[in-house]
Design an enzyme around this catalytic site. Sequence first.
Site, mmCIF file in Angstrom:
data_model
loop_
_atom_site.group_PDB
_atom_site.id
_atom_site.type_symbol
_atom_site.label_atom_id
_atom_site.label_comp_id
_atom_site.label_asym_id
_atom_site.label_seq_id
_atom_site.Cartn_x
_atom_site.Cartn_y
_atom_site.Cartn_z
ATOM 1 N N GLU A 26 0.827 -1.212 0.000
ATOM 2 C CA GLU A 26 0.000 0.000 0.000
ATOM 3 C C GLU A 26 0.863 1.264 0.000
ATOM 4 O OE1 GLU A 26 -2.706 -0.622 3.344
ATOM 5 O OE2 GLU A 26 -4.111 -1.618 1.982
ATOM 6 N N ASP A 31 -8.436 -8.927 4.436
ATOM 7 C CA ASP A 31 -8.212 -7.786 5.330
ATOM 8 C C ASP A 31 -9.265 -7.678 6.431
ATOM 9 O OD1 ASP A 31 -7.086 -5.560 6.384
ATOM 10 O OD2 ASP A 31 -7.718 -4.179 4.822
ATOM 11 N N GLU A 73 -12.743 -2.084 12.043
ATOM 12 C CA GLU A 73 -12.747 -1.344 10.774
ATOM 13 C C GLU A 73 -13.837 -1.831 9.827
ATOM 14 O OE1 GLU A 73 -8.983 -1.535 8.764
ATOM 15 O OE2 GLU A 73 -9.770 -0.647 6.927
HETATM 16 C C1 GCU Z 1 -6.204 -2.027 6.025
HETATM 17 C C2 GCU Z 1 -6.537 -0.674 6.551
HETATM 18 C C3 GCU Z 1 -5.383 0.274 6.449
HETATM 19 C C4 GCU Z 1 -4.134 -0.355 7.047
HETATM 20 C C5 GCU Z 1 -3.876 -1.709 6.418
HETATM 21 C C6 GCU Z 1 -2.734 -2.471 7.068
HETATM 22 O O1 GCU Z 1 -6.071 -1.982 4.632
HETATM 23 O O2 GCU Z 1 -7.637 -0.135 5.877
HETATM 24 O O3 GCU Z 1 -5.721 1.465 7.121
HETATM 25 O O4 GCU Z 1 -3.037 0.474 6.880
HETATM 26 O O5 GCU Z 1 -5.008 -2.513 6.556
HETATM 27 O O6 GCU Z 1 -3.015 -3.398 7.795
HETATM 28 O O7 GCU Z 1 -1.577 -2.158 6.851
#
Ligand code: GCU
Length: 728
Positions: free
Chosen positions: A315, A389, A417
């Site tokens: 990400e 997730d 979440e």
């Molecule tokens: C999810 C979450 C993110 C977080 C990511 C992670 O995608 O929405 O906010 O950073 O998990 O676990 O790194």
Amino acid sequence: MATWPRLAAALWAALTSALLAATHSPAARAEDGYELWLRYHPLESAAAAVYRAAAGELVVQGDTPSLAAARDELARGLEGLLGGEVPLSEGVTRDGAIVVGTPASSPIVRGLALDLGALGPEGYMLASREIGGRAATVVAANTGVGALYGAFHFLRLIQTQASIDDLAITSAPRVRLRLLNHWDNLDGYVERGYAGASIWDWRMLPDYRDPRYTDYARAAASVGINGVSLTNVNADATVLTPEYLDRVAALADVLRPYGVRVYLTARFSAPVEIGGLATADPLDPQVRAWWAEKAEEIYARAPDFGGFLVKANSEGQPGPQDYGRSHAEGANMLADALAPHGGVVMWRAFVYASDNPDDRHKQAYDELAPLDGEFRDNVLIQVKNGPIDFQPREPFHPLFGAMPETPLMLEVQITKEYLGFATHLAYLGPLWEEALDADTHARGEGSTVGRVIDGSLHGYAITGMAGVSNVGADRNWTGSHFDQANWYAFARLAWDHELDAEAIAEEWARMTFSNEDALVAPVVAMMMRSREAVVDYMTPLGLHHLMATGHHYGPGPWVDDLGRPDWNPTYYHRADADGLGFDRTAAGSGALAQYAPELQEMWGDPETVPESLLLWFHHVPWDHEMESGRTLWEELVHAYSRGVATVAGMRETWASLEGYVDPERFAQVAAFLAIQEREARWWRDACLAYFQTFAQRPFPEGYEPPAQTLEHYMAIEHPYAPGETRPQ
Ligand code: GCU
């Protein structure tokens, strides 16, 4: 000869009948939830009398900070529960002494020659003994922290009004590293946090140490948490600068007596961002030297610093692959810097790359499983419970069982979440129990995820479990009263994954609300149904990732316009005129091949896969006949409707408990449940209205159609979801 055990037994019998006869007494004063489960409110007089007989004096020998914490907690807890101070004594002078110590700190404990060998550094023993002819309860351990854990257990027995006669309890954690992961930014914002700002006040640290940190440490220690990663996995290198390391050291000082070590998230590009280097290549000697020196700086301030938690090449986070290096090369470089000081690297397996179009389910496995055996001894790979997730339900992550040479930790999300934030009541004990009990079949039947992470399956030398924290600066810590139970349950399961989620819920309810059975039974029943209700009204039958963009709060199964295919709900549910679900068999994405042959066989067939995972692994025709005899479409309508009905039932249950709970907490829970019922309906109606456009079938008889049109649901905007402190 001591007489109190018999006396206590008699009093016990009297108490039991008195309690049976008693009617409930309405809770006297409003409570804000700050005390969590460490609510040491006076027991009713009959109960207090029994325990008072067994709490005549407190004998804590030794004066380490952890033993002092044990003494203070017992003094505070007993005084609160029993309605009077318990005298401190140097030695056993009367019946009902509570003796706390280690063989090293306490001549009395040493003299008892207890068999503490198997308890390790954190286990403890609670034992009824006679000492010099007097009846005593001994809380013994090999370390002060072990004794502190024992003290909390002893208090829990009294809080839950369990018998403390003839105690012979030993307990030791099955997993060594039991961490809370805070996703807290240095500016105070908590990513995916729904309980206000971060509790770490970086602006006031290190000079002001908010007393709340101590209460946090008490709560953590009361359930055996022994580590906290302070900062967001989407890391900021600033925390590694000397100014911030001073602040980290101050927090480490506060947490240390409670056995809680601090960890930090390490931004992989820190050598460039704050070190002035031209590269962060893990094989570059200057980079390696920079991290080694950084480790020196940290340990000079916090000698018991735990180590680094790292999100790399996922990400948008920087990582070793930016330099053509593998995850192992990146992790090992940090591990080498920490090794001389005894620190560990927790390298996250939540990796998926923007240039990889393959099913996201497969990516972590494909990247990491081939690296098994290539990591240093002080590296753990931290794996989310499921491959996508933190969805309301996922199958277990296929890496579990697939890396016998590399310690795998389990990461779960305490903050909700994807399960309605702090507003919806969802007790996650059953979700984690399901994950821990899942059988990987890696070494034949019984190769559960629990046995992977406790090291017993593959003989891992280090073991761990982490929970993404739901704690914030809200007065009640977690944004809602019932979310405290998730903090509690996570930690209890991290201590011992064989504990039962229902028993944990009961303990928590007794300590948090009341010991009255008329309250405990319905509250526990409600908690135990709650997670499945969320699965039903959000993502039943193996559906996943249907939430709206950004906030992840409401439904958005129609979303198909995000930058990457695998950010879109349409990528996951694949609804079309033929049916619904993601084919992950060999004919589809092939992700199923990452599981053991037994599971491939069972899950590969729509007739034998558990229906709860049907649409995770298969694209199923709308008229597919389900176990109930309904078609898939009808079952979908049924499941969504059942979720809403369960929440309506939870609301009724709670309403019937007015008078058993103080008015302030009662009112908040009632209000939140009303929101949940409305939003469960929103999820149901929006998802069914949308899926009906593909199914092209009417609503089965007896089920209400959606209240509004699909266009109505699609037009709902929710920029400021409850509990969010900053819109995403
Ligand atoms: C999810 C979450 C993110 C977080 C990511 C992670 O995608 O929405 O906010 O950073 O998990 O676990 O790194």
